[in-house]
Design an enzyme around this catalytic site. Structure first.
Site, PDB file in Angstrom:
ATOM      1  CG  HIS A 374      -1.963  -0.980   1.270  1.00 31.04           C
ATOM      2  ND1 HIS A 374      -3.238  -0.780   0.793  1.00 31.04           N
ATOM      3  CD2 HIS A 374      -1.934  -2.248   1.728  1.00 31.04           C
ATOM      4  CE1 HIS A 374      -3.962  -1.870   0.981  1.00 31.04           C
ATOM      5  NE2 HIS A 374      -3.179  -2.789   1.539  1.00 31.04           N
ATOM      6  CE  LYS A 568      -6.393  13.980   0.942  1.00 29.86           C
ATOM      7  NZ  LYS A 568      -6.505  12.943  -0.059  1.00 29.86           N
ATOM      8  CE  LYS A 574      -2.346  10.716   3.796  1.00 31.77           C
ATOM      9  NZ  LYS A 574      -3.012   9.879   2.784  1.00 31.77           N
ATOM     10  CE  LYS A 683     -14.079   6.132   0.996  1.00 28.63           C
ATOM     11  NZ  LYS A 683     -13.273   6.133   2.236  1.00 28.63           N
TER      12      LYS A 683
HETATM   13  C1  TH1 Z   1      -2.783   3.808   2.541  1.00 32.24           C
HETATM   14  C2  TH1 Z   1      -2.146   4.581   1.417  1.00 32.24           C
HETATM   15  O1  TH1 Z   1      -1.416   5.664   1.935  1.00 32.24           O
HETATM   16  C3  TH1 Z   1      -3.243   5.080   0.473  1.00 32.24           C
HETATM   17  O2  TH1 Z   1      -2.694   5.724  -0.627  1.00 32.24           O
HETATM   18  C4  TH1 Z   1      -4.106   3.914   0.021  1.00 32.24           C
HETATM   19  O3  TH1 Z   1      -5.222   4.385  -0.698  1.00 32.24           O
HETATM   20  C5  TH1 Z   1      -4.610   3.123   1.210  1.00 32.24           C
HETATM   21  O4  TH1 Z   1      -3.526   2.701   2.011  1.00 32.24           O
HETATM   22  C6  TH1 Z   1      -5.397   1.891   0.795  1.00 32.24           C
HETATM   23  O5  TH1 Z   1      -4.733   1.174  -0.184  1.00 32.24           O
HETATM   24  C7  TH1 Z   1      -1.835   3.301   3.572  1.00 32.24           C
HETATM   25  N1  TH1 Z   1      -2.097   3.292   4.868  1.00 32.24           N
HETATM   26  C8  TH1 Z   1      -1.091   2.742   5.611  1.00 32.24           C
HETATM   27  C9  TH1 Z   1      -1.095   2.564   6.984  1.00 32.24           C
HETATM   28  C10 TH1 Z   1      -0.001   1.985   7.596  1.00 32.24           C
HETATM   29  C11 TH1 Z   1       1.084   1.590   6.850  1.00 32.24           C
HETATM   30  C12 TH1 Z   1       1.110   1.775   5.485  1.00 32.24           C
HETATM   31  C13 TH1 Z   1      -0.008   2.353   4.860  1.00 32.24           C
HETATM   32  S1  TH1 Z   1      -0.298   2.704   3.225  1.00 32.24           S
HETATM   33  C14 TH1 Z   1       0.001   1.780   9.094  1.00 32.24           C
END
Ligand code: TH1
Length: 842
Positions: A374, A568, A574, A683
């Site tokens: 992610h 966010k 960001k 969204k």
């Molecule tokens: C998020 C990403 O920042 C975001 O871009 C993406 O849409 C979302 O994941 C779903 O895919 C992430 N949240 C975290 C939280 C932790 C570690 C890595 C990520 S990446 C704790």
């Protein structure tokens, strides 16, 4: 199902089968019964809290019945199941969702009204289930909704934190964190005190050799903590399928509660042991996109992973199938690297406890797991020090070393000329101290790895995981673009828009299950009545948010103004700082105008919301600046309605449901290449707002779907970021003149003590502007001007909004889950109406 009840008793059971309420009268009867008996309250002092509790219990009864049936059906069908392992599930409220998914909201509305309550007020009583930080946790929640709605046999596994993400208060412009104790009354969970797993930590490993010379490792000693299951029913939309989310809670294991101490009068320290065990599931780590390498976090990860795998393996073993069929029955998805130890744990179970050969076991492991990445941010990529893993999980460290050895041997065989490759791809980083690279372990132990948007998946293939593409071939790395559930994020959050859409796209039960049907509304884009109704819905949603702003901040904003929203997690990547610098620039421009000129400008409300990780100093400074700018601008009599700056406290899922439908333009302005996907962008557009954004994450695919004439893109591209950073650090770094002006005003003390904001200014001016705020600032301001101009032409604006919504079908999490099911899990839905396996017995 009936077959498992012995003949003589069967009739009595069937005759008395529970069914839950049917229709308004029975619903009311159930509510009153729960008030009077379950809650032991008199109907003469039933307040909204009690009405919420009783309504939830009435709906819960309905859920539980379908939940049991679904689980029975899945057991009898014995088909492949998906297990979604996530440390975060950002569920939000459950009651409204249960009403909608079951399809009884109207019954609840009229029933509650006859009992003297408004359904909206009752829904508001619920505390958000906030077991997550942001996008990653909310994605897991959307996936559960889609898995159930599409009838996939699927379980979520997570931790039952006693404290979810902290509540944010803003005091004198600063963020203050307050604990989120949410379990006081939670009707949506079922403790399973009979479903427990004892989890081992620490200790040491001894090896024994049997007569045939086979060596077996035994992990012995250490301490034990008990995992207790809590189950949460997950209803599908317009289907009886109801899946399970199993959350583990930690307790002292019975042997560990030291009765010796207790009996000898050392009561306090015996309770202390108890509390130490409970700490494991006590609190959600509040960092988004950051890994801090804390021991308790590693303990959480192993505790949750080991309990979940024990549960999954126990279920598989009941089927008496041979081990090689495990991957035909089980698909395990790793939500980021947080559950990567599951790979090691399954290998341990298979070789140490079940006696399989290493290679046979490893094949099973690789076929079972798949891993979603992610983020590419280096500070978020998990690494654990070898010393810590050795101490906490000595047997697992040995297995990790063996996995690495066999992996590196394979690499050496296949790439004998590239000696450097070995150290680059080693699961063990040869640093001081040595570290275990969890993403590499996850890749090596999985059959598929996916990114969450096209650009992101390309980036991981060409940058952080490049060598692994060379080693394993390109087919192992796939893209699955994120999605959102239209049930919560359209129908529930925006009932006005949903019913307007229904007037053109047909029954919500159809388009909420096949979101591509939204394209039907494009035929009405020139229909004056439709356009008028569209504008009215947006205005009503803005009025609802304006009322909320008034009631929470005391500030009056006009719903006629352009609502500009950035909500966010607060993070430098960001770039909320760029947004607030832009707001300051706008303020200066307004100040330089004559009152007559000022009257002609389009009024704007800049709305911010989001939490900063408690230890993230720069993010907290950004929050402070936003609030300080707000108190200057909002109280400047020259400005009036022309500009308002609002910081909404404690942004969470239920607040998002109010904020998102009210947006005209929302900001998704991360430095290109840093936001893996983003999901709120989807969204906002689905709710009839436009977006200003960079060419990053899912913004790119949103553009492809809705057309570039319907989005405000700006800024440098991901491919140019490295060069710009290099120039900013080593070349002469010229600050954008408009930004320079903004900095000078901040430093003159206009928004309070300049010292308080020095970090934000010097990050750009003196420390290489890593996030390219100055590089993108000019383009950002220009594009904001274009937004103003476009909004002034309301007819064209509404056309853009309608067209965009019509083309958003791709972003349903149903599409996304179907892709996972086909490309990664190889699982099929289990239709609820086919009576699978009835009579087969267990
Ligand atoms: C998020 C990403 O920042 C975001 O871009 C993406 O849409 C979302 O994941 C779903 O895919 C992430 N949240 C975290 C939280 C932790 C570690 C890595 C990520 S990446 C704790």
């Amino acid at each position: 199902v009936e077959a498992s009840i012995p003949e003589p008793q069967r009739e009595a059971w069937l005759k008395n089968q529970a069914s839950g309420f049917k229709g308004k009268d029975q619903f009311e009867k159930e509510v009153v019964r729960h008030v009077e008996t379950t809650l032991a309250r008199s109907m003469f002092n039933c307040d909204e809290t009690a009405a919420y509790a009783a309504t939830s219990l009435a709906f819960r009864d309905r859920l539980v019945i379908e939940w049991n049936r679904t689980q029975q059906r899945q057991t009898f069908a014995d088909s492949k199941r998906v297990y979604y392992l996530s440390l975060e599930f950002l569920m939000g409220r459950a009651l409204d969702n249960a009403m909608l998914n079951i399809g009884e909201k109207e019954v609840a509305k009229s029933g509650l009204s006859e009992l003297g309550f408004r359904v909206e007020d009752i829904i508001q009583q619920e505390h958000d289930a906030a077991l997550g930080n942001g996008g990653l946790g909310r994605l897991a929640a959307c996936f559960l909704d889609s898995l159930a709605s599409l009838n996939f046999p699927a379980w979520g596994y997570g931790l039952r934190y006693r404290y979810g993400i902290f509540k944010q208060e803003i005091i004198d412009g600063y963020q203050v964190e307050v604990p989120d104790y949410w379990l006081d009354f939670n009707p949506w969970e079922f403790p399973r005190h009979d479903v427990t797993v004892d989890i081992q930590f620490y200790g040491n490993v001894n090896k024994t050799t049997d007569d045939s010379g086979k060596v077996t490792a035994h992990w012995e000693g250490g301490e034990t903590v008990r995992a207790v299951a809590y189950d949460v029913p997950i209803p599908g939309y317009a289907t009886p399928s109801t899946n399970n989310l199993r959350l583990w809670s930690s307790q002292a294991a019975s042997g560990e509660f030291d009765f010796q101490k207790f009996n000898s009068g050392d009561y306090e320290s015996s309770v202390g042991d108890q509390q130490r065990a409970e700490t494991i599931s006590a609190v959600l780590y509040p960092n988004d996109n950051l890994d801090r390498g804390k021991e308790l976090r590693l303990k959480q990860q192993y505790f949750w992973v080991a309990a979940s795998l024990y549960d999954i393996v126990r279920r598989f073993k009941k089927s008496k199938r041979p081990w090689r069929e495990f991957p035909d029955q089980v698909a395990i998805q790793l939500n980021d690297t947080h559950p990567t130890l599951a790979i090691v744990e399954l290998q341990r179970i298979l070789i140490d406890l079940e006696g399989l050969d290493w290679d046979d076991a490893w094949n099973i492991v690789q076929q079972t797991f798949s891993y979603t990445n992610h983020t590419v941010l280096p500070e978020a990529l998990e690494k654990w020090s070898v010393g810590l893993v050795q101490h906490l999980l000595p047997r697992h460290l040995q297995i990790i070393y063996d996995i690495n050895l066999f992996f590196l041997q394979m690499v050496e065989r296949n790439f004998p000329k590239d000696r450097e490759m070995l150290s680059r791809v080693s699961i063990i980083e040869e640093s001081q101290p040595k570290m275990v690279r969890m993403a590499y372990l996850a890749i090596v132990g999985s059959h598929k790895v996916n990114g969450v948007a096209e650009l992101h998946s390309d980036l991981i293939r060409t940058t952080i995981f490049k060598d692994f593409v060379t080693i394993f071939g390109p087919d192992k790395f796939v893209n699955v673009t994120n999605g959102i559930t239209p049930r919560r994020w359209l129908h529930q959050a925006n009932p006005g828009l949903s019913s307007l859409i229904a007037s053109k796209a047909g029954d919500p039960e159809h388009y909420l299950k096949d979101l591509t049907l939204l394209n039907k509304i494009e035929l009405s884009v020139n229909d004056p009545a439709f356009r008028k109704a569209w504008a009215e819905v947006k205005l009503a949603n803005k009025q609802r948010l304006a009322d909320y702003i008034k009631s929470t901040t005391g500030i009056v904003v006009s719903p006629k103004a352009l609502f500009d929203v950035q909500v966010k997690r607060i993070h430098e990547y960001k770039r909320q700082q760029m947004n607030i610098f832009g707001v300051i620039f706008r303020y200066l421009k307004l100040k330089s105008m004559s009152p007559e000129e000022r009257k002609k400008v389009l009024p704007r409300v800049s709305i911010f919301g989001g939490k900063a990780a408690p230890g993230y100093w720069m993010a907290k400074q950004i929050i402070h600046l936003i609030n300080s700018v707000g108190s200057v601008v909002n109280n400047d009599p020259d400005i009036g309605d022309a500009l308002k700056v609002i910081f909404l406290e404690d942004y969470n899922v239920s607040k998002a449901e109010i904020i998102i439908p009210a947006s005209d333009i929302s900001e998704h302005i991360s430095t290109a290449g840093t936001e893996a996907s983003g999901t709120s962008n989807m969204k906002f557009v689905l709710n009839g707002g436009l977006i200003i954004g960079t060419c990053d994450g899912a913004n790119i695919e949103i553009t492809r779907e809705i057309g570039e004439e319907n989005i405000f893109l700006f800024g440098n591209l991901a491919e140019d970021v490295d060069d710009l950073r290099h120039k900013n650090t080593y070349g002469d770094h010229k600050i954008d003149p408009s930004l320079d002006k903004v900095f000078n005003v901040i430093q003159s003390g206009t928004f309070g003590n300049a010292q308080d904001f020095q970090g934000m200014v010097s990050a750009v001016r003196e420390h290489g502007d890593f996030y390219l705020v100055s590089d993108d600032f000019h383009s950002y301001l220009e594009t904001q001007e274009l937004v103003d101009k476009s909004y002034a032409d309301q007819e064209l604006w509404i056309t853009k909004c309608i067209t965009s919504v019509a083309r958003m079908g791709f972003f349903s999490s149903d599409r996304c889950i179907n892709e996972y099911a086909e490309e990664i899990w190889n699982v099929e839905p289990l239709q609820p109406d086919t009576n699978n396996g009835v009579g087969k017995g267990e």
